[in-house]
Design a protein around this motif. Structure first.
Motif, PDB file in Angstrom:
ATOM      1  N   THR A 156       0.090   5.168   7.130  1.00  0.00           N
ATOM      2  CA  THR A 156       0.999   4.168   6.549  1.00  0.00           C
ATOM      3  C   THR A 156       0.626   3.929   5.088  1.00  0.00           C
ATOM      4  O   THR A 156       0.506   2.791   4.637  1.00  0.00           O
ATOM      5  N   ASP A 172       2.149   1.315   2.796  1.00  0.00           N
ATOM      6  CA  ASP A 172       1.749  -0.092   2.896  1.00  0.00           C
ATOM      7  C   ASP A 172       0.393  -0.353   2.244  1.00  0.00           C
ATOM      8  O   ASP A 172      -0.062  -1.498   2.211  1.00  0.00           O
ATOM      9  N   LEU A 207       8.403  -0.345  -3.059  1.00  0.00           N
ATOM     10  CA  LEU A 207       8.050  -1.257  -1.967  1.00  0.00           C
ATOM     11  C   LEU A 207       9.296  -1.889  -1.356  1.00  0.00           C
ATOM     12  O   LEU A 207       9.383  -2.055  -0.131  1.00  0.00           O
ATOM     13  N   GLU A 252      10.625  -1.539   2.551  1.00  0.00           N
ATOM     14  CA  GLU A 252      10.962  -2.696   3.389  1.00  0.00           C
ATOM     15  C   GLU A 252      12.399  -2.611   3.889  1.00  0.00           C
ATOM     16  O   GLU A 252      12.679  -2.916   5.063  1.00  0.00           O
ATOM     17  N   LYS A 284      12.462  -0.175   6.744  1.00  0.00           N
ATOM     18  CA  LYS A 284      11.931  -0.772   7.975  1.00  0.00           C
ATOM     19  C   LYS A 284      12.949  -1.711   8.614  1.00  0.00           C
ATOM     20  O   LYS A 284      13.158  -1.687   9.836  1.00  0.00           O
TER      21      LYS A 284
END
Length: 241
Positions: free
Chosen positions: A84, A87, A98, A102, A105
């Motif tokens: 990951t 992250d 980033l 997000e 996700k």
């Protein structure tokens, strides 16, 4: 009663057909092709057909390159920062990347998929991967803190994603891939690409694929229809897409 499918070899672009095609394509969309053909509607439709055929032919090579690039970059980043890595603060991703992670996700969770590494990696766009080869944007807009992808991504990891490129720099990888990113987006949005240097676009795909895996380049070349379509006259009246 269903009308018979016309034989493309004998497809006559008469006025009735041209009127209908112009209506379904829209005047604005066809306008680009009319300008290129001096207002000749039949020639404009033939050019549109050629543009569609060459766009379809590029789909396979672009897909092959994108998947190879994604997997190679992910492999090297994971080897340094873990599965990951996106992250990990140590990777130093900028605020734009980033945010895209997000959003990815959230999209996976909305569609009832796990937001684990395999799904996230597979869902991130071509543009995301290309951006990791750029210099990096702001991490924090308020403090004007900038990412440094040269130091956090390229040198420790991403340069190894291109093991068959001799003495390559981050910029020399990013530049052709960024051109291919805009090229891919034009194809995805059904835009004209006939004014581009398509031979150069194809060579860029092959060259970058070879940097990652020479046999991948050979596989693309063995199956690609791009050279065939590029060699076909743009006013051909029997072209299939």
């Amino acid at each position: 009663m269903t009308s018979p499918t016309p034989n493309v070899k004998n497809f006559d672009l008469n006025d009735d057909i041209l009127d209908e095609l112009e209506a379904t394509l829209s005047a604005d969309r066809l306008g680009t092709y009319l300008t290129a053909t001096g207002g000749e509607r039949a020639e404009a439709v033939r050019l549109y057909t050629w543009n569609t055929a060459v766009s379809a032919a590029f789909y396979g090579p672009l897909q092959a390159l994108e998947i190879a690039l994604r997997n190679a970059m992910n492999r090297e980043l994971a080897s340094v920062y873990g599965q990951t890595w996106y992250d990990s603060g140590k990777a130093g991703l900028d605020s734009g990347c980033l945010a895209r992670v997000e959003q990815t996700k959230q999209g996976l969770r909305k569609d009832k998929y796990p937001d684990n590494a395999p799904h996230v990696i597979a869902s991130l766009s071509f543009g995301f991967w290309v951006s990791l080869l750029g210099p990096g944007g702001y991490i924090d807009w308020k403090t004007k803190t900038k990412a440094n992808y040269e130091m956090t991504l390229w040198r420790p990891a991403l340069r190894r994603a291109f093991p068959h490129a001799a003495s390559i720099s981050r910029k020399n990888v990013h530049t052709p891939l960024n051109f291919l990113r805009t090229f891919r987006n034009r194809i995805a949005h059904h835009e004209p690409i006939f004014t581009r240097h398509l031979e150069k676009d194809y060579q860029n795909i092959l060259e970058i694929a070879a940097w990652i895996a020479p046999h991948k380049r050979a596989w693309i070349e063995a199956h690609s229809r791009v050279p065939e379509i590029l060699a076909t006259p743009r006013d051909a009246d029997n072209l299939k897409f």
